[in-house]
Every structure is written in C-alpha cells, then in structure tokens.
Motif scaffolding. Structure first.
Motif, PDB file in Angstrom:
ATOM      1  N   LYS A 131      47.639  40.434  36.147  1.00 62.57           N
ATOM      2  CA  LYS A 131      47.814  41.732  35.497  1.00 62.57           C
ATOM      3  C   LYS A 131      46.863  42.803  36.046  1.00 62.57           C
ATOM      4  O   LYS A 131      47.297  43.845  36.505  1.00 62.57           O
ATOM      5  N   ILE A 132      45.567  42.559  35.966  1.00 67.10           N
ATOM      6  CA  ILE A 132      44.586  43.582  36.362  1.00 67.10           C
ATOM      7  C   ILE A 132      44.669  43.880  37.854  1.00 67.10           C
ATOM      8  O   ILE A 132      44.732  45.035  38.261  1.00 67.10           O
ATOM      9  N   SER A 133      44.690  42.840  38.669  1.00 66.34           N
ATOM     10  CA  SER A 133      44.748  43.055  40.120  1.00 66.34           C
ATOM     11  C   SER A 133      46.056  43.690  40.564  1.00 66.34           C
ATOM     12  O   SER A 133      46.133  44.262  41.649  1.00 66.34           O
ATOM     13  N   SER A 134      47.084  43.598  39.724  1.00 68.81           N
ATOM     14  CA  SER A 134      48.394  44.178  40.036  1.00 68.81           C
ATOM     15  C   SER A 134      48.543  45.608  39.544  1.00 68.81           C
ATOM     16  O   SER A 134      49.589  46.224  39.760  1.00 68.81           O
ATOM     17  N   LEU A 135      47.533  46.130  38.872  1.00 62.97           N
ATOM     18  CA  LEU A 135      47.602  47.515  38.405  1.00 62.97           C
ATOM     19  C   LEU A 135      47.691  48.460  39.598  1.00 62.97           C
ATOM     20  O   LEU A 135      47.195  48.140  40.689  1.00 62.97           O
ATOM     21  N   PRO A 136      48.282  49.627  39.406  1.00 61.12           N
ATOM     22  CA  PRO A 136      48.422  50.572  40.527  1.00 61.12           C
ATOM     23  C   PRO A 136      47.075  50.938  41.156  1.00 61.12           C
ATOM     24  O   PRO A 136      46.113  51.225  40.443  1.00 61.12           O
ATOM     25  N   HIS A 137      47.028  50.874  42.472  1.00 60.13           N
ATOM     26  CA  HIS A 137      45.915  51.358  43.290  1.00 60.13           C
ATOM     27  C   HIS A 137      44.637  50.524  43.188  1.00 60.13           C
ATOM     28  O   HIS A 137      43.575  50.986  43.620  1.00 60.13           O
ATOM     29  N   VAL A 138      44.706  49.319  42.660  1.00 62.09           N
ATOM     30  CA  VAL A 138      43.504  48.480  42.582  1.00 62.09           C
ATOM     31  C   VAL A 138      43.187  47.947  43.971  1.00 62.09           C
ATOM     32  O   VAL A 138      44.017  47.301  44.606  1.00 62.09           O
ATOM     33  N   ALA A 139      41.971  48.238  44.429  1.00 61.12           N
ATOM     34  CA  ALA A 139      41.519  47.750  45.734  1.00 61.12           C
ATOM     35  C   ALA A 139      40.701  46.479  45.585  1.00 61.12           C
ATOM     36  O   ALA A 139      40.835  45.547  46.376  1.00 61.12           O
ATOM     37  N   SER A 140      39.839  46.437  44.554  1.00 58.04           N
ATOM     38  CA  SER A 140      38.997  45.265  44.354  1.00 58.04           C
ATOM     39  C   SER A 140      38.513  45.217  42.912  1.00 58.04           C
ATOM     40  O   SER A 140      38.519  46.228  42.203  1.00 58.04           O
ATOM     41  N   THR A 141      38.086  44.018  42.512  1.00 59.70           N
ATOM     42  CA  THR A 141      37.517  43.827  41.180  1.00 59.70           C
ATOM     43  C   THR A 141      36.281  42.955  41.295  1.00 59.70           C
ATOM     44  O   THR A 141      36.116  42.204  42.261  1.00 59.70           O
ATOM     45  N   SER A 142      35.435  43.078  40.298  1.00 59.68           N
ATOM     46  CA  SER A 142      34.270  42.210  40.175  1.00 59.68           C
ATOM     47  C   SER A 142      34.089  41.933  38.691  1.00 59.68           C
ATOM     48  O   SER A 142      34.270  42.831  37.864  1.00 59.68           O
ATOM     49  N   THR A 143      33.744  40.707  38.345  1.00 61.07           N
ATOM     50  CA  THR A 143      33.685  40.311  36.937  1.00 61.07           C
ATOM     51  C   THR A 143      32.289  39.892  36.526  1.00 61.07           C
ATOM     52  O   THR A 143      31.602  39.188  37.261  1.00 61.07           O
ATOM     53  N   SER A 144      31.909  40.311  35.329  1.00 58.32           N
ATOM     54  CA  SER A 144      30.718  39.802  34.647  1.00 58.32           C
ATOM     55  C   SER A 144      31.194  39.204  33.333  1.00 58.32           C
ATOM     56  O   SER A 144      31.990  39.818  32.615  1.00 58.32           O
ATOM     57  N   VAL A 145      30.709  38.006  33.017  1.00 56.49           N
ATOM     58  CA  VAL A 145      31.114  37.330  31.789  1.00 56.49           C
ATOM     59  C   VAL A 145      30.016  37.487  30.751  1.00 56.49           C
ATOM     60  O   VAL A 145      28.839  37.273  31.035  1.00 56.49           O
TER      61      VAL A 145
END
Length: 153
Positions: A131-145
């Motif tokens: 879902k998140i990575s498929s959002l429009p114009h997403v180039a990269s993500t980084s996660t903190s838990v």
C-alpha cells in the motif's frame, strides 16, 4: 474562521476547549460548573466554538490494544516529485489506507511522516510493501518502530 485568532478567545473559551478535549462527553451542566459559568452562557459559547471551527467534532477514542493493533511504526516517505499536483495525488491516496492513523508533510530530509498501526510487524511489512510503497510518487521509505507509546492523544 479565517479571521479568528487565538487572541479572540477568552479564558472561558480556552477552559471549554481544554475540558471537551479531555472529555468530549461532558454534559453542559458539568462543563459549566467546571469552568465557572452558568449553563446557558456556557452552552452558547460551546455552540459558537463549534460553529467557528475551533471544535471540529466529537468521537470515541478506541483502545487499539483491545483490537489487537499493538504494532506502531513510523514510515518516512520520500517522493520522487514534490510539485503541487504530485503532493495532491499522494495526499488523496494516503487517506484510503486505513492503517495510516496520521500523515504529516515534513520539512526535512523526507517529505512525509506516516504513523501506521497494525497487528504485528508482518502485517506492517505487507502494508508498507503493498500500500504505502504503491502510493503515487513514492521514491523511498524508511521505518522506525515504536517500542512503547509514552504519550498519545
């Protein structure tokens, strides 16, 4: 509400806002007693604060742990395009992801910060990947838990 400013609110208005933020189900009688006004002017002030947009609404606060939603992660999202059209497309699409509790546009090394609540890390990974990575114009993500929620509102 555009013309209103915090300076337009007096001490009674601020007390009302504080009280209903703490307990949205407080009766007008109890609210009036708590802030030191009689019921009629207190009710009039409360209605005005709602009409002027200081109070956006009332809702139940659901205990996510009771629903098995113990996992909280914060996803930093960097977009490939930050022109107004791209931002609008991202904003509209992120509203459709029920696991995203909050989404904030950030001035910094990434563009958005998302608070995501799921059952566990495995489900978070699915939400991130599908879902998140498929959002429009997403180039990269980084996660903190989040290991523990110290203060939530």
């Amino acid at each position: 509400m555009d013309a209103e400013k915090i300076e337009d609110l007096d001490a009674f208005d601020l007390k009302i806002l504080d009280a209903v933020a703490d307990n949205g189900r407080i009766s007008v009688t109890d609210l009036a007693s708590r802030i030191g006004l009689s019921k009629t002017p207190c009710n009039a002030r409360l209605r005005r604060l709602i009409e002027d947009g200081y109070i956006l609404g009332f809702r139940a606060v659901i205990n996510p742990r009771k629903l098995g939603l113990d996992h909280v992660a914060f996803a930093e999202v960097k977009l490939s395009d930050t022109r107004e059209q791209a931002l609008s497309e991202f904003n509209a699409a992120v509203h459709k992801i029920k696991e995203v509790e909050e989404c904030h546009m950030i001035a910094g090394r990434f563009d958005y910060l998302l608070k995501v609540r799921t059952q566990n890390i495995r489900r978070y990974r699915e939400v991130l990947g599908e879902k998140i990575s498929s959002l429009p114009h997403v180039a990269s993500t980084s996660t903190s838990v989040a290991m523990q929620s110290v203060k939530e509102r």
